[in-house]
Each structure stands twice: as C-alpha cells, then as structure tokens.
Design a protein around this motif. Structure first.
Motif, short mmCIF file in Angstrom:
data_model
loop_
_atom_site.label_atom_id
_atom_site.label_comp_id
_atom_site.label_asym_id
_atom_site.label_seq_id
_atom_site.Cartn_x
_atom_site.Cartn_y
_atom_site.Cartn_z
N SER A 91 89.13 -44.63 18.91
CA SER A 91 90.04 -44.58 20.05
C SER A 91 90.29 -43.11 20.41
CB SER A 91 91.35 -45.28 19.69
OG SER A 91 92.04 -44.58 18.67
N PRO A 92 90.80 -42.82 21.62
CA PRO A 92 91.31 -43.76 22.61
C PRO A 92 90.25 -44.15 23.63
CG PRO A 92 91.89 -41.55 23.26
CD PRO A 92 91.14 -41.42 21.95
N VAL A 93 90.52 -45.26 24.33
CA VAL A 93 89.72 -45.65 25.48
C VAL A 93 89.95 -44.62 26.59
CG1 VAL A 93 89.50 -47.42 27.30
CG2 VAL A 93 89.74 -48.09 24.90
N SER A 94 88.92 -44.31 27.36
CA SER A 94 89.01 -43.31 28.41
C SER A 94 90.04 -43.71 29.47
CB SER A 94 87.65 -43.12 29.08
OG SER A 94 86.67 -42.74 28.13
N ALA A 95 90.67 -42.72 30.06
CA ALA A 95 91.73 -42.96 31.03
C ALA A 95 91.23 -43.65 32.29
CB ALA A 95 92.40 -41.63 31.39
#
Length: 203
Positions: A91-95
């Motif tokens: 993580s994180p998932v892309s914005a």
C-alpha cells in the motif's frame, strides 16, 4: 438470456451470497474486523459501510443478474474507504485510482462473458467519476483464504504490477486500455471471478 448489471445498494445487498454479506475483510481494519466477527455483528457492519459509501461517494459495486437471478458481483471504492488496504505491504493505492476490492461470479455462469461485461461496466463508472485507473492487491499464493484476487488472473486481464511483493503485489489497470480488450480475455476474467466464495481470515 436476459442479463442486467445493477448498482449495489442496501436494497440489493441481500442478493450477494450470504458469506459475502458477512465478510468485512476490506471494509474494516484488522482489529475492528476481528471484533465484528467475534461479536456476530459483521453483517451489520457491512450494511453500515455500504450506507456510508453510498452517502459520500455513491454505489461501490455492481450486482449481475441473469433472468432476474443474482449470479455475481464486483465491489470497488476509493482507497480512503478501504481500511484494510493500509495493512498490505504494497500500500497505498495510487490517488488517481479506485481499488478493486473483490469480485465473484457463480461457477454455473462462467464462460458467458459476464466477467468481461462486469469489469468494463466498473471501468466506465470509474472513468465517469474522474479516476484514471483501477488498482488491486493480488495474491501469488496457490490458495488464498481471504478476499484477495489471484495476481496471475489480474495480470491475465490487463493489470500490470506497479509494486512487486513475494506475496501481495499491487497491480494497476490503466482505463484507457480497458475498452480495447479482445474476446480472448473473457476466459481469464471468468477464471478470476468464478472462484469459490472467500473465507474471512486476518491478513
């Protein structure tokens, strides 16, 4: 054969398989998820999560019906609504992406192109809301007891690895390529979505 894809709401949540209605793997962080399971309140927590996302973002999934019978579903949301995502090492998932959380199609309805239609419907919805991609955490293990899609199947339908990991790579599907998919991905999508219902366990 008549088939429809309907946005997931509280009105049709009962059309998901019972085990999936009680699964809060993605919807709660690991501690709260385990507490909900032990307290027997997981199904109520699932309803509360869907209600909150509906109010703030809109429908977070699609339910597939064939001749009025529910035969599958896909669940997705922006990463801010997916607490379990932060527990993954990649993580994180892309914005600019929405997270594909989980999906399933009744094995009796595999091989009919439902997987491809379902993913493309999700992609159109995500594009309409201003996102550029769909990302997912995949599993490279042969048997995955949680609601994590197999990385190999995600790769087979056009996802690319953006952050490798020996167990849980993060993969990404650029939406500009979604609508150029060919018929030969249909079988891979059916394999991806036609797995057995997931069993909830902590990550």
């Amino acid at each position: 054969m008549g088939r429809r894809l309907i946005p997931l709401t509280l009105d049709n949540l009962s059309d998901l398989p019972e085990r999936c209605r009680r699964c809060v793997f993605w919807e709660l962080d690991p501690v709260r998820g385990e507490a909900a399971i032990h307290a027997g309140s997981a199904e109520l927590e699932k309803e509360a999560w869907i209600s909150a996302v509906l109010l703030e973002w809109g429908s977070c999934g699609r339910v597939v019906y064939v001749d009025e019978a529910p035969v599958g579903f896909v669940l997705y949301a922006p990463p801010a609504y997916v607490p379990r995502a932060s527990a993954f090492p990649t993580s994180p998932v892309s914005a600019d992406a929405v997270q594909l959380m989980t999906a399933w199609i009744d094995p009796a309805h595999q091989g009919q192109g439902l997987g491809r239609v379902m993913v493309q419907t999700m992609a159109k919805d995500v594009l309409r809301r201003g996102f550029r991609a769909i990302e997912a955490f995949g599993s490279v293990r042969r048997t995955e007891p949680v609601c994590v899609l197999p990385a190999g199947h995600l790769l087979a339908v056009g996802f690319k690895t953006v952050r490798p990991h020996p167990h849980y790579p993060r993969l990404r599907l650029e939406l500009r390529t979604t609508f150029s998919w060919k018929e030969d991905v249909e079988l891979a999508l059916d394999r991806l979505l036609g797995r057995k219902e997931p069993i909830l366990r902590p990550l």
